[in-house]
Design a protein around this motif. Structure first.
Motif, short mmCIF file in Angstrom:
data_model
loop_
_atom_site.label_atom_id
_atom_site.label_comp_id
_atom_site.label_asym_id
_atom_site.label_seq_id
_atom_site.Cartn_x
_atom_site.Cartn_y
_atom_site.Cartn_z
N THR A 101 0.80 -1.22 0.00
CA THR A 101 0.00 0.00 0.00
C THR A 101 0.84 1.27 0.00
O THR A 101 0.29 2.36 -0.23
CB THR A 101 -0.93 0.03 1.22
N GLY A 102 2.14 1.16 0.27
CA GLY A 102 2.97 2.35 0.29
C GLY A 102 4.41 2.02 0.58
O GLY A 102 4.77 0.87 0.84
N ALA A 103 5.24 3.05 0.51
CA ALA A 103 6.67 2.90 0.79
C ALA A 103 7.22 4.24 1.26
O ALA A 103 6.69 5.29 0.90
CB ALA A 103 7.41 2.42 -0.45
N ALA A 111 11.35 1.40 3.85
CA ALA A 111 10.21 0.64 4.35
C ALA A 111 9.11 0.51 3.29
O ALA A 111 8.90 1.42 2.48
CB ALA A 111 9.63 1.34 5.58
N PHE A 112 8.44 -0.63 3.34
CA PHE A 112 7.24 -0.88 2.54
C PHE A 112 6.10 -1.21 3.50
O PHE A 112 6.32 -1.78 4.57
CB PHE A 112 7.47 -2.04 1.57
N TYR A 113 4.87 -0.85 3.09
CA TYR A 113 3.72 -0.97 3.97
C TYR A 113 2.62 -1.79 3.32
O TYR A 113 2.41 -1.76 2.10
CB TYR A 113 3.18 0.42 4.33
N LEU A 114 1.89 -2.52 4.15
CA LEU A 114 0.74 -3.29 3.72
C LEU A 114 -0.20 -3.47 4.91
O LEU A 114 0.12 -3.05 6.02
CB LEU A 114 1.16 -4.65 3.15
N ASN A 115 -1.35 -4.09 4.67
CA ASN A 115 -2.33 -4.34 5.72
C ASN A 115 -2.73 -5.80 5.70
O ASN A 115 -2.79 -6.42 4.62
CB ASN A 115 -3.57 -3.48 5.53
#
Length: 287
Positions: A101-103, A111-115
């Motif tokens: 979902t983002g970085a 960093a990388f982001y998810l849910n």
């Protein structure tokens, strides 16, 4: 001299309450975790090859999903050993259709982001060497959110490296929480009573807090709104997070300082339990 917590403090694992244990178990297996123990109502996950949990999921029939605009878990962060490992994990997640979902490039980390399926935030990141971290000149660190060099990261992705789960050396890097407010009581709890250090005050809306000069083991923010309510009991999200200390002496000094600062706590079977501002339990023990 003010009290300082053990500089060798480490985050060990977090405990989530979930609504669908089956769906969440499948997700975290896909993420690259390995089941360590499993019962009808609880699953413990570890890093492949390890024997300590990094994540515990519990469920019961009464659990509802955490309402929006409430306090609780913003994300938990999985720290991989290297930039090559970051490419390995993100590349494989994309291969199996897990959406990122983002970085963000935070100066000291990428960093990388998810849910997960129930909306718990997850960060997967790698640290730059400490020699490259930038001091703010006041004992803290400079941070920000810049664009990640995604092409540079993914150029390190080796498609011939077979997927065996999260790589050896992966740990729980930090916990980031939504809280009602950041004020003197916040610093009294984390800094005076627990003995942690503020590494970054981000525009008075987030504090990044650590032991031993790390960029942060715990962060708190008011990004769900100042005065956001604590969610009702039996809603999904964080139940507790466990931190380990390097000696019995360090644990005892922490107990004494909590007593001095009149912070409620319990010590039973070598485990010190303290409630944070979201009524989540912080559990300290000697590793």
């Amino acid at each position: 001299m003010s009290f300082k917590i053990d500089t060798k403090l480490e985050l060990e694992h977090l405990h989530l309450l979930v609504q669908s244990l089956e769906e969440m178990t499948d997700f975290y297996k896909t993420l690259g975790l390995q089941i360590l123990n499993k019962t009808a109502n609880q699953v413990e996950f570890t890093i492949p090859g390890n024997t300590k949990p990094i994540l515990v999921l519990s469920s019961n029939e009464e659990v509802t999903i955490r309402p929006p605009r409430t306090t609780g878990l913003f994300h938990f962060a999985i720290l991989v050993p290297s930039r090559e490992d970051l490419a390995y994990v993100i590349g494989n997640l994309l291969n199996v259709g897990v959406p990122v979902t983002g970085a963000g490039d935070h100066i000291y980390s990428e960093a990388f982001y998810l849910n997960d399926p129930e909306g718990n935030g997850i960060e997967i990141y790698r640290d730059r060497p400490r020699s490259e971290w930038i001091s703010d000149g006041r004992g803290g660190l400079v941070t920000g959110t810049e664009a990640v060099d995604i092409e540079g990261v993914m150029a390190l992705y080796d498609r011939n490296r077979s997927w065996t789960g999260l790589p050896k050396g992966t740990v729980l890097g930090h916990i980031h929480l939504n809280v009602r407010v950041i004020n003197n009581a916040t610093t009294y709890f984390y800094i005076d009573a627990l003995g942690l250090d503020i590494m970054t005050n981000f525009h008075d809306s987030a504090l990044f807090i650590s032991a031993g000069g790390y960029h942060h083991h715990i962060a708190v923010n008011t990004w769900q709104g100042v005065g956001a309510p604590v969610p009702p009991e039996q809603t999904s999200g964080l139940l507790s997070y466990t931190l380990s200390l390097s000696s019995q002496e360090a644990l005892q000094k922490l107990v004494e300082n909590l007593h001095t600062h009149q912070i409620p706590h319990t010590l039973e079977n070598g485990r010190l339990r303290v409630l944070d501002f979201n009524n989540d339990a912080m559990i300290f023990y000697v590793r």
